[in-house]
Design a protein around this motif. Structure first.
Motif, PDB file in Angstrom:
ATOM      1  N   LEU A 243       0.823  -1.215   0.000  1.00  5.31           N
ATOM      2  CA  LEU A 243       0.000   0.000   0.000  1.00  5.31           C
ATOM      3  C   LEU A 243       0.856   1.263   0.000  1.00  5.31           C
ATOM      4  CD1 LEU A 243      -2.801  -1.099   2.476  1.00  5.31           C
ATOM      5  CD2 LEU A 243      -3.063  -0.646   0.037  1.00  5.31           C
TER       6      LEU A 243
ATOM      7  N   ASN B  59     -12.337  -4.584   0.162  1.00  6.35           N
ATOM      8  CA  ASN B  59     -12.057  -3.158   0.233  1.00  6.35           C
ATOM      9  C   ASN B  59     -11.835  -2.699   1.672  1.00  6.35           C
ATOM     10  OD1 ASN B  59     -11.958  -2.201  -2.419  1.00  6.35           O
ATOM     11  ND2 ASN B  59     -14.196  -2.247  -2.576  1.00  6.35           N
ATOM     12  N   ARG B  60     -11.501  -3.657   2.545  1.00  2.00           N
ATOM     13  CA  ARG B  60     -11.216  -3.280   3.929  1.00  2.00           C
ATOM     14  C   ARG B  60      -9.870  -3.834   4.336  1.00  2.00           C
ATOM     15  NH1 ARG B  60     -15.465  -3.993   8.472  1.00  2.00           N
ATOM     16  NH2 ARG B  60     -13.993  -2.540   9.399  1.00  2.00           N
ATOM     17  N   LEU B  61      -9.054  -2.990   4.954  1.00  2.00           N
ATOM     18  CA  LEU B  61      -7.700  -3.397   5.306  1.00  2.00           C
ATOM     19  C   LEU B  61      -7.697  -4.578   6.278  1.00  2.00           C
ATOM     20  CD1 LEU B  61      -4.730  -2.839   4.892  1.00  2.00           C
ATOM     21  CD2 LEU B  61      -4.810  -1.168   6.722  1.00  2.00           C
TER      22      LEU B  61
ATOM     23  N   ARG C  94      -5.763  -7.807  -1.682  1.00  2.00           N
ATOM     24  CA  ARG C  94      -6.371  -6.508  -1.997  1.00  2.00           C
ATOM     25  C   ARG C  94      -7.516  -6.660  -3.002  1.00  2.00           C
ATOM     26  NH1 ARG C  94      -9.057  -3.191  -2.456  1.00  2.00           N
ATOM     27  NH2 ARG C  94      -8.855  -0.944  -2.804  1.00  2.00           N
TER      28      ARG C  94
ATOM     29  N   GLN D  35      -8.337  -7.562   4.362  1.00  2.00           N
ATOM     30  CA  GLN D  35      -7.197  -7.806   3.469  1.00  2.00           C
ATOM     31  C   GLN D  35      -6.080  -8.547   4.205  1.00  2.00           C
ATOM     32  OE1 GLN D  35      -5.487  -4.391   1.334  1.00  2.00           O
ATOM     33  NE2 GLN D  35      -3.495  -5.360   1.497  1.00  2.00           N
TER      34      GLN D  35
ATOM     35  N   SER E  83     -11.284   1.729  -8.377  1.00  2.00           N
ATOM     36  CA  SER E  83     -12.413   2.648  -8.433  1.00  2.00           C
ATOM     37  C   SER E  83     -11.996   4.031  -7.999  1.00  2.00           C
ATOM     38  CB  SER E  83     -13.520   2.132  -7.518  1.00  2.00           C
ATOM     39  OG  SER E  83     -12.966   1.835  -6.247  1.00  2.00           O
ATOM     40  N   GLY E  84     -10.785   4.155  -7.498  1.00  2.00           N
ATOM     41  CA  GLY E  84     -10.396   5.378  -6.786  1.00  2.00           C
ATOM     42  C   GLY E  84      -9.861   6.503  -7.639  1.00  2.00           C
TER      43      GLY E  84
ATOM     44  N   GLN F 184     -16.807   2.182   0.115  1.00  2.00           N
ATOM     45  CA  GLN F 184     -15.357   2.256  -0.008  1.00  2.00           C
ATOM     46  C   GLN F 184     -15.028   3.668  -0.483  1.00  2.00           C
ATOM     47  OE1 GLN F 184     -12.790   1.910  -2.820  1.00  2.00           O
ATOM     48  NE2 GLN F 184     -11.293   1.904  -1.179  1.00  2.00           N
ATOM     49  N   ILE F 185     -13.973   4.268   0.056  1.00  2.00           N
ATOM     50  CA  ILE F 185     -13.716   5.687  -0.217  1.00  2.00           C
ATOM     51  C   ILE F 185     -13.419   5.962  -1.689  1.00  2.00           C
ATOM     52  CG2 ILE F 185     -13.003   6.326   2.117  1.00  2.00           C
ATOM     53  CD1 ILE F 185     -10.101   5.975   1.186  1.00  2.00           C
ATOM     54  N   GLY F 186     -12.938   4.948  -2.412  1.00  2.00           N
ATOM     55  CA  GLY F 186     -12.647   5.145  -3.822  1.00  2.00           C
ATOM     56  C   GLY F 186     -13.895   5.310  -4.677  1.00  2.00           C
TER      57      GLY F 186
ATOM     58  N   LYS G 139      -2.038   1.986  10.075  1.00  2.00           N
ATOM     59  CA  LYS G 139      -3.105   2.179   9.096  1.00  2.00           C
ATOM     60  C   LYS G 139      -3.255   3.670   8.751  1.00  2.00           C
ATOM     61  CE  LYS G 139      -8.060   1.563   8.410  1.00  2.00           C
ATOM     62  NZ  LYS G 139      -9.326   1.048   8.910  1.00  2.00           N
TER      63      LYS G 139
ATOM     64  N   ASP H 112     -14.568   4.382   8.543  1.00  2.00           N
ATOM     65  CA  ASP H 112     -13.238   4.145   9.118  1.00  2.00           C
ATOM     66  C   ASP H 112     -12.369   5.400   9.058  1.00  2.00           C
ATOM     67  OD1 ASP H 112     -13.807   1.403   9.579  1.00  2.00           O
ATOM     68  OD2 ASP H 112     -13.378   0.970   7.477  1.00  2.00           O
ATOM     69  N   VAL H 113     -12.538   6.178   7.964  1.00  2.00           N
ATOM     70  CA  VAL H 113     -11.774   7.425   7.841  1.00  2.00           C
ATOM     71  C   VAL H 113     -12.202   8.409   8.932  1.00  2.00           C
ATOM     72  CG1 VAL H 113     -11.247   9.394   6.349  1.00  2.00           C
ATOM     73  CG2 VAL H 113     -11.403   7.105   5.375  1.00  2.00           C
TER      74      VAL H 113
ATOM     75  N   PHE I 294      -7.147   3.337  -1.298  1.00  2.00           N
ATOM     76  CA  PHE I 294      -6.810   2.661  -0.042  1.00  2.00           C
ATOM     77  C   PHE I 294      -8.009   1.841   0.445  1.00  2.00           C
ATOM     78  CE2 PHE I 294      -6.006   2.362   4.512  1.00  2.00           C
ATOM     79  CZ  PHE I 294      -4.649   2.076   4.551  1.00  2.00           C
ATOM     80  N   PRO I 295      -7.757   0.584   0.893  1.00  2.00           N
ATOM     81  CA  PRO I 295      -8.887  -0.277   1.267  1.00  2.00           C
ATOM     82  C   PRO I 295      -9.511   0.115   2.615  1.00  2.00           C
ATOM     83  CG  PRO I 295      -6.814  -1.418   1.633  1.00  2.00           C
ATOM     84  CD  PRO I 295      -6.472  -0.128   0.971  1.00  2.00           C
ATOM     85  N   THR I 296     -10.416   1.056   2.584  1.00  2.00           N
ATOM     86  CA  THR I 296     -11.098   1.435   3.811  1.00  2.00           C
ATOM     87  C   THR I 296     -12.445   2.068   3.474  1.00  2.00           C
ATOM     88  OG1 THR I 296     -10.704   2.414   5.979  1.00  2.00           O
ATOM     89  CG2 THR I 296     -10.203   3.783   4.090  1.00  2.00           C
ATOM     90  N   ARG I 297     -13.342   2.063   4.470  1.00  2.00           N
ATOM     91  CA  ARG I 297     -14.667   2.633   4.249  1.00  2.00           C
ATOM     92  C   ARG I 297     -14.725   4.053   4.797  1.00  2.00           C
ATOM     93  NH1 ARG I 297     -18.129  -1.223   7.756  1.00  2.00           N
ATOM     94  NH2 ARG I 297     -16.459  -0.516   9.098  1.00  2.00           N
TER      95      ARG I 297
ATOM     96  N   PHE J  36      -2.323   5.508   5.090  1.00  2.00           N
ATOM     97  CA  PHE J  36      -3.346   6.182   4.291  1.00  2.00           C
ATOM     98  C   PHE J  36      -3.035   7.667   4.112  1.00  2.00           C
ATOM     99  CE2 PHE J  36      -7.517   8.547   4.534  1.00  2.00           C
ATOM    100  CZ  PHE J  36      -7.841   8.387   3.197  1.00  2.00           C
TER     101      PHE J  36
END
Lengths: 309, 267
Positions: A33, A239-241, A235, A244, A303-304, B151-153, A180, B111-112, B105-108, A184
């Motif tokens: 990451l 979509n959650r660490l 990954r 993952q 998707s980001g 998911q934030i993306g 984490k 969570d942020v 980044f893998p988070t919702r 990020f």
């Protein structure tokens, strides 16, 4: 297969392979990451000068001085990479490239200039390790797991890699939240008082220790593969660490077990005669799993893209 | 340079540094040969909304990052509510530029927001129902409640910006520092953000925003800080946001017509 055959011949290599895979995959999640995944590659190159220097100082091929030399070189390398990245303000890949090629070349020169040519520093061993040879001859079956005398005959790689894995798990659990957040958003992490420089260094040093311990037992191919393949495949699954991390441990374990079994018996099933390298097969399986998740994983599309504002 | 900064720091001591939510003295930051910020003093007024403005590359974001210790300055002192920065971290909320993080980044979303509560949670503290409720409340304030599990993306740029603002709200700070919160966001988001910032000001909080849109400065802010590597002007909008100071900060880069327009808008 009966316990009498399985325990002495297959149990220890399976455990060592699995522990090594997990010890590398856990920090690998953060390194991937952070776009620092090549650190595994870098470390496996820089251990050469470390081993040569350790040999020159002690004059003997023995495990502990060489592991210390390798670990020392790995720590020097990650500190230099971090320093070059921050002072030169260049991308991490470039900093790693500069450091590990220079140190590897230095190791080759050192090896040539000194009187080590009489010593057999085996390149093949360094790449593939010797997972198949880490057997437990004192064991007679499952009951040996409770037999103190038999346990004393365990290959020393097993407690070493087990301890390393426990250390890596503890580090990840204890610093989960700061790791984490700073992975990020490093700027935000700084403002809430997380010492991101120290934490980033601790992460790569943890990875370096895991790499050296695993390298000693299973060779560099597994180390490089396990830092990248299980986390990257994980990954694609979520979509959650948190999830993952769990997937990466599953993928690492499956690669190690399935790869080891397939290397030992696969060629026989296909009518061949000899087993193939377990390390090579484990790394190959992890690569195949990454390919499969890249095609079929539920979260594989990026998707980001932040541009569609 | 350190000596110079110290001397300057002493000479402006009387401007209410002890009461200022953020006071910067003799700040110089350099990324290479050329300084990005040179010998800047800034005294943020309590309970006000201040815009940091200046041309591209003028050191606006760098000033903010150096004030927060994200980048190391060559020289300069920072006090937050009259105390050293490290003692006052709990009273500061910082919103970085949206483009500074990887939104894949893998988070919702939720969570942020919870990251904003991490000082309360500590290293191993568990996230409890009251923390979640607080995070949902902050999401609600930026109109993003129904996106908590995304998911934030999967968010648009404006939605991402609102998530960042909600995380800052969760920190429940006294001083809010935002880096370009209006860059590349839709009109609805801009409105939502400015409404939240004004509510913070009404609650007695101090807000500092790195801003690029000169046309909205007079509408949104009461104080401005003009910078072009060095400080150009500082004060209320009426005092410091004038044709002369803008000309001085932007030089030839701002067309005369634009300055006329802004002057007219200001009356």
């Amino acid at each position: 297969m009966s316990g009498e055959e399985f325990v002495p011949l297959s149990l220890t290599p399976l455990l060592i392979g699995t522990f090594a895979a997990i010890a590398c995959a856990l920090p690998g999640n953060f390194l991937v990451l952070r776009k620092q995944a090549l650190i595994g590659d870098a470390i496996s190159h820089v251990v050469l000068p470390g081993i040569v220097v350790a040999f020159l100082l002690t004059g003997a091929i023995s495990t502990w001085p060489m592991m210390l030399g390798a670990a020392g070189a790995a720590v020097v390398a990650v500190v230099m990479i971090e320093a070059i990245r921050r002072l030169g303000q260049i991308e991490p890949g470039a900093a790693m490239g500069v450091v590990f090629t220079t140190m590897f070349a230095g190791g080759v020169l050192l090896l040539e200039q000194t009187d080590t040519s009489t010593v057999h520093l085996d390149v093949e061993h360094a790449l593939y390790g010797n997972l198949e040879s880490l057997i437990w001859l004192d064991a007679t079956g499952w009951q040996s797991l409770l037999d103190v005398q038999a346990l004393a005959g365990l290959p020393p790689e097993l407690p070493r890699i087990a301890l390393t894995m426990v250390g890596v798990i503890l580090f990840t659990w204890l610093f989960w939240r700061p790791l984490k957040i700073s992975t990020f958003d490093e700027g935000f992490a700084r403002t809430i008082g997380i010492r991101t420089g120290v934490l980033g260094m601790a992460l790569v040093i943890t990875a370096a220790i895991a790499a050296v311990a695993a390298f000693d037992a299973v060779g560099s191919i597994i180390v490089i593969a396990m830092f990248i393949c299980p986390p990257a495949a994980a990954r694609m699954m979520t979509n959650r660490l948190e999830t993952q991390i769990a997937w990466s441990v599953i993928f690492a374990t499956v690669s190690a077990v399935f790869g080891y079994v397939l290397a030992g018996y696969g060629p026989l099933w296909l009518g061949g005669e000899d087993a193939v390298s377990a390390a090579g097969m484990i790394a190959t399986i992890s690569g195949l799993m990454l390919a499969l998740t890249a095609v079929f994983g539920p979260c594989r599309t990026r998707s980001g893209a932040p541009s569609h504002a | 340079m350190l000596e110079l900064a110290t001397v300057q720091g002493e000479s402006v001591e009387e401007q209410g540094v002890d009461h200022s939510p953020l006071a910067i003295r003799g700040m110089t930051v350099s990324y290479g040969q050329k300084p990005a910020v040179f010998s800047v003093d800034m005294t943020v007024q309590p309970g006000a909304m201040t815009a940091i403005i200046g041309p591209n590359g003028a050191g606006k974001s760098t000033l903010l990052k150096a004030a927060l210790g994200i980048v190391s300055p060559l020289s300069g002192q920072v006090t937050v509510f009259g105390q050293p920065l490290e003692d006052q971290r709990a009273r500061i909320a910082y919103v970085p530029q949206r483009a500074s993080v990887d939104w894949d980044f893998p988070t919702r979303v939720i969570d942020v927001i919870l990251m904003g509560l991490s000082r309360q949670l500590g290293l191993l503290g568990r996230v409890r129902a009251r923390h979640k409720a607080r995070a949902m409340d902050c999401l609600n304030r930026v109109g993003m409640r129904e996106f908590a599990d995304r998911q934030i993306g999967q968010l648009s740029g404006g939605q991402q910006q609102r998530v960042f603002l909600a995380r800052a709200l969760a920190q429940d700070a006294d001083l809010y520092l935002l880096d370009e919160p209006f860059a590349g966001v839709d009109a609805a988001t801009e409105k939502a953000i400015i409404a939240v910032l004004k509510s913070l000001k009404e609650a007695g909080k101090t807000v500092v925003v790195v801003h690029h849109d000169l046309a909205t400065v007079a509408d949104y802010f009461d104080h401005v800080f003009l910078i072009n590597t060095r400080k150009v002007a500082e004060g209320s909008v009426a005092q410091a946001f004038t044709a002369e100071t803008l000309q001085s900060a932007y030089g030839g880069r701002l067309a005369t017509a634009q300055i006329d327009q802004i002057s007219r808008a200001l009356g």
